[in-house]
Design a protein around this motif. Structure first.
Motif, PDB file in Angstrom:
ATOM      1  N   GLU A  97       0.635  -0.764  -0.074  1.00  4.91           N
ATOM      2  CA  GLU A  97      -0.179   0.249  -0.089  1.00  4.91           C
ATOM      3  C   GLU A  97       0.928   0.894   0.332  1.00  4.91           C
ATOM      4  OE1 GLU A  97      -2.910   0.226  -0.716  1.00  4.91           O
ATOM      5  OE2 GLU A  97      -3.670  -2.390  -0.585  1.00  4.91           O
ATOM      6  N   ALA A  98       2.127   1.225   0.822  1.00  7.39           N
ATOM      7  CA  ALA A  98       3.097   2.232   0.787  1.00  7.39           C
ATOM      8  C   ALA A  98       3.638   2.724  -0.622  1.00  7.39           C
ATOM      9  CB  ALA A  98       3.831   2.394   2.061  1.00  7.39           C
ATOM     10  N   PHE A  99       4.084   1.741  -0.797  1.00  2.95           N
ATOM     11  CA  PHE A  99       4.461   1.533  -2.235  1.00  2.95           C
ATOM     12  C   PHE A  99       3.392   2.372  -3.256  1.00  2.95           C
ATOM     13  CE2 PHE A  99       5.456  -0.751  -6.896  1.00  2.95           C
ATOM     14  CZ  PHE A  99       6.765   0.045  -6.929  1.00  2.95           C
ATOM     15  N   LEU A 100       2.573   1.749  -3.695  1.00  2.00           N
ATOM     16  CA  LEU A 100       1.436   2.342  -4.628  1.00  2.00           C
ATOM     17  C   LEU A 100       1.360   3.671  -4.207  1.00  2.00           C
ATOM     18  CD1 LEU A 100      -1.014  -1.341  -5.090  1.00  2.00           C
ATOM     19  CD2 LEU A 100       0.278   0.309  -6.299  1.00  2.00           C
ATOM     20  N   GLU A 101       1.588   3.824  -3.311  1.00  4.65           N
ATOM     21  CA  GLU A 101       0.934   5.155  -2.398  1.00  4.65           C
ATOM     22  C   GLU A 101       1.884   5.978  -3.366  1.00  4.65           C
ATOM     23  OE1 GLU A 101      -0.057   8.125   1.183  1.00  4.65           O
ATOM     24  OE2 GLU A 101      -0.990   6.291   1.650  1.00  4.65           O
ATOM     25  N   GLN A 102       3.666   5.774  -3.003  1.00  2.86           N
ATOM     26  CA  GLN A 102       4.283   6.319  -2.975  1.00  2.86           C
ATOM     27  C   GLN A 102       4.193   6.521  -5.184  1.00  2.86           C
ATOM     28  OE1 GLN A 102       5.865   8.367  -1.572  1.00  2.86           O
ATOM     29  NE2 GLN A 102       4.728   8.179   0.320  1.00  2.86           N
ATOM     30  N   LYS A 103       4.066   5.105  -5.697  1.00  2.00           N
ATOM     31  CA  LYS A 103       4.657   5.725  -6.759  1.00  2.00           C
ATOM     32  C   LYS A 103       3.730   5.836  -8.170  1.00  2.00           C
ATOM     33  CE  LYS A 103       2.972   1.512 -10.122  1.00  2.00           C
ATOM     34  NZ  LYS A 103       3.035   0.681 -10.613  1.00  2.00           N
ATOM     35  N   SER A 104       1.627   6.097  -7.124  1.00  2.00           N
ATOM     36  CA  SER A 104       0.461   6.987  -7.980  1.00  2.00           C
ATOM     37  C   SER A 104       0.918   7.903  -7.621  1.00  2.00           C
ATOM     38  CB  SER A 104      -0.636   6.546  -7.407  1.00  2.00           C
ATOM     39  OG  SER A 104      -0.744   7.267  -5.723  1.00  2.00           O
ATOM     40  N   MET A 105       1.395   8.976  -6.657  1.00  2.00           N
ATOM     41  CA  MET A 105       1.722  10.490  -6.776  1.00  2.00           C
ATOM     42  C   MET A 105       3.329  10.787  -7.346  1.00  2.00           C
ATOM     43  SD  MET A 105       1.887  11.142  -2.525  1.00  2.00           S
ATOM     44  CE  MET A 105       2.566  10.558  -1.550  1.00  2.00           C
ATOM     45  N   LEU A 106       4.179   9.841  -7.673  1.00  2.00           N
ATOM     46  CA  LEU A 106       5.044   9.526  -8.583  1.00  2.00           C
ATOM     47  C   LEU A 106       5.172  10.269  -9.806  1.00  2.00           C
ATOM     48  CD1 LEU A 106       8.358  10.081  -8.532  1.00  2.00           C
ATOM     49  CD2 LEU A 106       8.544   7.676  -8.692  1.00  2.00           C
ATOM     50  N   TYR A 107       4.347   9.319 -10.203  1.00  2.00           N
ATOM     51  CA  TYR A 107       3.273   9.162 -11.568  1.00  2.00           C
ATOM     52  C   TYR A 107       2.113   9.620 -12.033  1.00  2.00           C
ATOM     53  CZ  TYR A 107       7.622   6.176 -12.059  1.00  2.00           C
ATOM     54  OH  TYR A 107       8.986   5.917 -11.956  1.00  2.00           O
ATOM     55  N   ASN A 108       1.828  10.397 -10.468  1.00  2.00           N
ATOM     56  CA  ASN A 108      -0.084  10.790 -11.355  1.00  2.00           C
ATOM     57  C   ASN A 108      -0.543  10.221 -11.751  1.00  2.00           C
ATOM     58  OD1 ASN A 108      -1.302  12.944 -10.604  1.00  2.00           O
ATOM     59  ND2 ASN A 108      -1.170  13.653 -12.410  1.00  2.00           N
ATOM     60  N   GLN A 109      -0.795   8.968 -10.836  1.00  2.00           N
ATOM     61  CA  GLN A 109      -1.472   7.614 -11.433  1.00  2.00           C
ATOM     62  C   GLN A 109      -2.584   7.759 -11.244  1.00  2.00           C
ATOM     63  OE1 GLN A 109       1.057   4.338 -10.746  1.00  2.00           O
ATOM     64  NE2 GLN A 109       1.376   4.230 -12.487  1.00  2.00           N
ATOM     65  N   GLN A 110      -3.280   7.555 -12.061  1.00  4.98           N
ATOM     66  CA  GLN A 110      -5.254   7.627 -11.173  1.00  4.98           C
ATOM     67  C   GLN A 110      -5.195   6.210 -11.068  1.00  4.98           C
ATOM     68  OE1 GLN A 110      -7.038   9.982 -10.014  1.00  4.98           O
ATOM     69  NE2 GLN A 110      -4.980  11.218 -10.568  1.00  4.98           N
ATOM     70  N   TYR A 111      -6.989   5.496 -10.677  1.00  2.60           N
ATOM     71  CA  TYR A 111      -7.257   4.028 -10.910  1.00  2.60           C
ATOM     72  C   TYR A 111      -7.606   3.530 -12.018  1.00  2.60           C
ATOM     73  CZ  TYR A 111     -10.084   0.518  -9.892  1.00  2.60           C
ATOM     74  OH  TYR A 111     -10.538  -0.883  -9.025  1.00  2.60           O
ATOM     75  N   PRO A 112      -7.288   2.638 -12.585  1.00  2.00           N
ATOM     76  CA  PRO A 112      -6.873   1.554 -12.170  1.00  2.00           C
ATOM     77  C   PRO A 112      -5.636   1.917 -12.012  1.00  2.00           C
ATOM     78  CG  PRO A 112      -7.420   0.432 -13.899  1.00  2.00           C
ATOM     79  CD  PRO A 112      -7.737   2.453 -13.875  1.00  2.00           C
ATOM     80  N   GLN A 113      -4.675   1.827 -12.357  1.00  4.49           N
ATOM     81  CA  GLN A 113      -2.924   2.309 -12.641  1.00  4.49           C
ATOM     82  C   GLN A 113      -2.681   2.096 -11.132  1.00  4.49           C
ATOM     83  OE1 GLN A 113      -4.343   3.958 -14.894  1.00  4.49           O
ATOM     84  NE2 GLN A 113      -4.370   2.672 -16.148  1.00  4.49           N
ATOM     85  N   ASN A 114      -3.100   2.797 -10.316  1.00  8.52           N
ATOM     86  CA  ASN A 114      -2.454   2.653  -8.751  1.00  8.52           C
ATOM     87  C   ASN A 114      -2.687   2.716  -8.441  1.00  8.52           C
ATOM     88  OD1 ASN A 114      -5.227   3.633  -8.506  1.00  8.52           O
ATOM     89  ND2 ASN A 114      -5.103   4.915  -7.284  1.00  8.52           N
ATOM     90  N   ARG A 115      -3.545   1.138  -8.390  1.00  4.21           N
ATOM     91  CA  ARG A 115      -3.665  -0.265  -8.164  1.00  4.21           C
ATOM     92  C   ARG A 115      -2.851  -1.997  -8.465  1.00  4.21           C
ATOM     93  NH1 ARG A 115      -4.586   0.482  -3.664  1.00  4.21           N
ATOM     94  NH2 ARG A 115      -5.158  -1.396  -3.023  1.00  4.21           N
TER      95      ARG A 115
END
Length: 173
Positions: A97-115
């Motif tokens: 969960e922490a990894f996905l959160e950091q990755k989504s902020m870094l790459y500005n990802q939205q659902y479903p990519q942020n999961r």
């Protein structure tokens, strides 16, 4: 009446000695009466007689106490292993969960990519947690990842050219 009293005394003494050896020394959370009950039941099932009424009680009681003690020790070890595995899975999911959160902020990802994450990301998470002493085994997460896929925590979305590039969707279980 003296013979029955002697047998009862011997019976209690054997129970006490074995309870001390199997339960107290091994620091198991089992009451004396629960241990005694298991020994009684096992004894009656195996020899079809109450321990105090058996002329061979002294010989047979230690054997039965050992069987019950070993079984209780085995159950305790399995419970500890299950608890450790459950804790490891919880730690892994928190790290994911922490990894996905950091990755989504870094790459500005939205659902479903942020999961979603790749299998190689599991190794990265594992390496980070091992270096920060979150886990004791270098391959702990790799070992449980496939089980967690089967349990439905992760769903394979796309197979990569190599298994390390397989993409998984983290599901809410």
């Amino acid at each position: 009446m003296d013979e029955i009293d002697n047998k009862l005394s011997l019976y209690e003494e054997i129970i006490d000695i074995n309870y001390e050896y199997w339960i107290k020394d091994e620091e198991l959370d089992v009451e004396r009466e629960a241990f005694r009950l298991q020994v009684d039941i096992q004894y009656r099932l195996k020899y079809q007689v109450f321990p105090v009424g058996d002329i061979d009680m002294e010989i047979r009681m230690d054997e039965i106490c050992d069987e019950v003690g070993e079984e209780l020790l085995k159950q305790h070890a399995e419970q500890e292993e299950d608890q450790e595995l459950s804790q490891l899975k919880d730690n892994f999911m928190n790290s994911v969960e922490a990894f996905l959160e950091q990755k989504s902020m870094l790459y500005n990802q939205q659902y479903p990519q942020n999961r979603r994450l790749k299998r190689k990301d599991v190794k990265l998470i594992q390496r980070i947690d091992f270096m920060t002493n979150e886990i004791d085994d270098q391959t702990a997460y790799e070992d449980i990842f496939e089980d967690m896929v089967e349990e439905g925590y992760f769903r394979l979305v796309e197979s990569g050219g190599h298994t390390k590039h397989d993409i998984f969707h983290v599901t809410e279980v």
